[in-house]
Design an enzyme around this catalytic site. Structure first.
Site, PDB file in Angstrom:
ATOM      1  N   HIS A 262       1.421  -0.894  -0.175  1.00  0.00           N
ATOM      2  CA  HIS A 262       0.194  -0.280  -0.034  1.00  0.00           C
ATOM      3  C   HIS A 262       1.020   1.124  -0.238  1.00  0.00           C
ATOM      4  O   HIS A 262       0.367   2.385  -0.896  1.00  0.00           O
ATOM      5  CB  HIS A 262      -0.693  -0.133   0.866  1.00  0.00           C
ATOM      6  N   GLU A 263       1.545   1.661   0.376  1.00  0.00           N
ATOM      7  CA  GLU A 263       2.815   2.359   1.216  1.00  0.00           C
ATOM      8  C   GLU A 263       3.447   2.867  -0.406  1.00  0.00           C
ATOM      9  O   GLU A 263       4.019   3.384  -0.289  1.00  0.00           O
ATOM     10  CB  GLU A 263       3.214   2.316   2.281  1.00  0.00           C
ATOM     11  N   HIS A 266       2.151   4.687  -3.297  1.00  0.00           N
ATOM     12  CA  HIS A 266       2.113   5.773  -2.970  1.00  0.00           C
ATOM     13  C   HIS A 266       3.322   6.117  -3.081  1.00  0.00           C
ATOM     14  O   HIS A 266       2.890   7.622  -3.846  1.00  0.00           O
ATOM     15  CB  HIS A 266       1.957   6.039  -1.258  1.00  0.00           C
ATOM     16  N   GLU A 292      -4.468   8.252  -3.226  1.00  0.00           N
ATOM     17  CA  GLU A 292      -5.234   6.444  -2.536  1.00  0.00           C
ATOM     18  C   GLU A 292      -5.363   5.550  -3.154  1.00  0.00           C
ATOM     19  O   GLU A 292      -4.897   5.058  -3.282  1.00  0.00           O
ATOM     20  CB  GLU A 292      -6.807   6.953  -1.532  1.00  0.00           C
TER      21      GLU A 292
END
Lengths: 500, 500
Positions: A262-263, A266, A292
């Site tokens: 997830h990060e 980003h 997001e």
């Protein structure tokens, strides 16, 4: 790029701003990863001094002059940069300095009261603080000005161009669709083997696998690094130093692995800004929702996909404890995608996550326009939980007190989480027309996917407004159906039923 | 502490300076430990912007007013703080801004030429740069002004109160004594078992032992941390965040273990400032020499002592590879204290280290007062090496080009290394009268030693000039005999001969 003398002096002035931002971000990263406890107090004073200096530069008369003189620049990068700089200028300038200072100070008090209230499961402690924060947010909206719903005044800071009208046209449909799907999943007889994957898994091994996946995604370790924190985050200290952190739970590897992906999503966004934007205000993410969309894209559409685990399960087994060998890739895949309505937003699965968001959106909207009262929140919260998710918490700690956002003064941020999810599904739908995602995953060519995202989304930085970007890439506006379609197909397969 | 209104506003102004210093130090730490390669360029620009701002504050008219108005303050902490602030003010103010800027820029060019010249072993490449740097240093000395020898103008920035007269009264005696001792050691038949200790030793184990020793020394991990770097250092980002780094050589554990103890000694100094100095300019080390006295104290007098290894060898064996078990504590102790004249300063042992320093001091002095010519340096270097250490390098790389200091523009820094060693031995001599050092080590009570250093040295920060501090603690001025005595006794024992 060539600039006029005036444009160049604007960029020189902006450079100062970016120096303060860079120093502040490094301090923030360090505070959350490495800083020894005792040094924090003085460091926080330094951070707040730098923020003050930053704020002075962003709101100076000199900056106002640049805005006035360059708003019609012939250079589109400068023109758009001036728009962004003006937003910051207006954000701060329309509120009297003393009131904003008082607000910032109040939120730090309110955060610590919230912390205690949460520990003690006592909403009444926090209530007067939340009341004052709502008042501040109503007041600020008036200072800023807005068209239509008062909530728009806040929403635009996170998601420029987005309005309550648009959200109200989409969220209720999404809510209905999700609630319907969840009901069907609940009725299914299939039970994922969660106890088989929540076993002791040494941190070092989890880290090694997380690094392996980041590398596969095309994350540039010469322009970033992975560290450990309590709350995972990604931070672009500068466009070539975009760091990722993760958290390790030795009894549930999903925290670290999906958290890192997830990060990492980003981070790919910020590592992917076009180098020609470096040094310009447009070298930044265009909205929280688009940000997001990138993290959720990688976490869910790639990281939790069947193709990914069909391809990578044997590699994963070289890091994982022996007992994982008892699971087939399919059993594993079904386990990591369990749908299970829970009280806690940050523990929510793919199917239920957006419902948590929409609940908060409804409440924020109602508080700002006076339809709802702060004192009634616990009851409203539980009602809506029951309505949306079919379950309600018995404590405020697991309910209305769970998130820090309101205590910190933030209203209008939540929708970005759900928007990002829908944007992501829309991007995926378009991407599929050009790249065979499944095949790219199966051939270990995640970089093909990254390159598409680089080209269509990342490289533009803030050159396009989020909804314009969405339109340019997908040919349409916000549309929840791609997300619903994705969930329907994926979970029909996982639960062995035909969702509709 | 109570302050007048004027004093308080001086401290408020100084607070800004300390914010910039804190941010700059964190950036410096990060650049050397964690920063990904590609992000460095932009980070360096941020660092140089912050330095510029810092410099503006240190040399502002406002600061000059504080200096003039508070130099006779009744508060001794303020009075001394003003002295320190004035030093910075004068340092920068006496040199025309443009000339100093040109110098700073030139040194960054000169450092990169030096790097290349060193790689190519080509002194002639570097020579014109060094000539210009010497010219700058002569010019700056004139701007600053000085009494006696021109070298004093530079020396005082690192070692306030120290003069060429004092050094010239002590260094030649120390040189003679050391050279004599080394000759005797060379003639000894004993050969330490170096090959037994330079064996594969996993980094993680070295780190674990280094952490164990730091902890025993009383290093406060809640106000610091240990990280890995190419060049070890200690840095006080703020007085409660004093970090240590070390370097690991898997084939020679001495690098990391003694390096960590050395940097730990520096860190104890800065962690030991009296909290009542926090926020004042006097919350700083009083000189480079006193700083070095603390690092060398721990590295040599404690870390390389017989008592330490008699006590800790069994613990060390739990971290060390099996083969160390073949060595008795005594054999091990003799091996880690091998005396072996080498060309390279940073690899020098206890007995030869100060000779490397004095050689550089003689050359710096001669270059500044015109007795020596830059073009003749390689010859002079080798002559002196032969004279002092009985050995001479066959390349400039291992000779005159080995250190970065001159390339970076620094003249006057080197003496602090040798001064620190002598100061340290003088402190040790005094400490011994009050604390039984050997017994404290044997009872694992290193904290007793730390507490003595805290009380007599650390807590004062810069409240005392280095030579005043030395006098207050030991009752006398600079005296090389304690160091010579220490070395004579220690190495008589190690080499089984009676040194004299």
């Amino acid at each position: 790029m060539e600039f006029t003398k005036k444009e160049q002096s604007f960029l020189d002035e902006y450079k100062k701003i970016s120096h303060y931002m860079e120093a502040s971000k490094l301090i923030a990263w360090d505070l959350r990863t490495k800083a020894p406890r005792k040094g924090i107090k003085q460091r926080s004073e330094t951070l707040s001094y730098l923020s003050e200096r930053l704020h002075q530069l962003q709101t100076s008369d000199r900056m106002k002059e640049f805005i006035d003189e360059l708003r019609l620049s012939e250079n589109p990068y400068i023109r758009r940069s001036i728009e962004l700089v003006q937003r910051e200028y207006d954000f701060h300038h329309k509120i009297p300095v003393e009131e904003f200072k008082a607000f910032v100070q109040f939120t730090s008090e309110s955060e610590s009261v919230w912390q205690e209230a949460k520990e003690k499961d006592d909403y009444s402690m926090f209530q007067p603080y939340l009341e004052k924060i709502v008042d501040y947010n109503i007041l600020f909206a008036d200072y800023w000005g807005y068209e239509g719903h008062i909530y728009n005044a806040h929403l635009k800071h996170y998601e420029p161009g987005m309005t309550v009208d648009t959200l109200d046209g989409v969220f209720p449909k999404l809510q209905k669709d999700l609630s319907r799907l969840i009901e069907q999943v609940k009725a299914s007889s299939f039970k994922p083997q969660i106890d088989q994957i929540t076993v002791q898994f040494p941190k070092e091994k989890q880290e090694a696998f997380a690094l392996h996946v980041l590398d596969q995604m095309g994350y540039d370790f010469e322009a970033g690094r992975l560290d450990e924190t309590v709350h995972p985050f990604a931070i672009g200290i500068n466009p070539q130093d975009v760091r990722v952190t993760t958290n390790y739970d030795e009894l549930d590897f999903r925290t670290a692995v999906f958290g890192t992906i997830h990060e990492g999503g980003h981070a790919l966004y910020e590592q992917g800004f076009d180098p020609k934007l470096y040094g310009l205000p447009v070298c930044s993410a265009t909205s929280m929702g688009i940000h997001e969309s990138q993290s959720l894209f990688w976490e869910n559409f790639i990281g939790r996909s069947k193709a990914f685990w069909n391809t990578n399960y044997s590699t994963f087994l070289t890091y994982a404890p022996e007992s994982f060998k008892n699971l087939t890739p399919k059993e594993f895949y079904r386990a990591i995608n369990e749908v299970k309505p829970s009280f806690i937003r940050i523990e929510a699965d793919e199917m239920t996550y957006a419902l948590h968001i929409m609940l908060r959106y409804e409440i924020e909207k109602g508080l700002l326009n006076g339809d709802l009262n702060v004192k009634d929140l616990p009851g409203i919260w539980n009602e809506k939980m029951k309505d949306y998710l079919g379950t309600e918490p018995s404590t405020a700690r697991e309910g209305v007190l769970q998130d820090i956002h309101w205590a910190g003064g933030d209203f209008g941020y939540f929708p970005s989480y759900a928007l990002g999810y829908m944007y992501g599904a829309q991007f995926k739908h378009t991407l599929e027309k050009e790249v065979n995602i499944e095949q790219a995953i199966e051939q270990n060519e995640l970089k093909k996917i990254k390159e598409w995202l680089n080209k269509h989304i990342h490289k533009h930085g803030s050159m396009k407004e989020p909804l314009d970007l969405l339109k340019d890439v997908t040919g349409e506006g916000l549309n929840h159906q791609y997300l619903v379609e994705y969930l329907t197909n994926k979970y029909s397969d996982i639960y062995g039923i035909s969702l509709s």
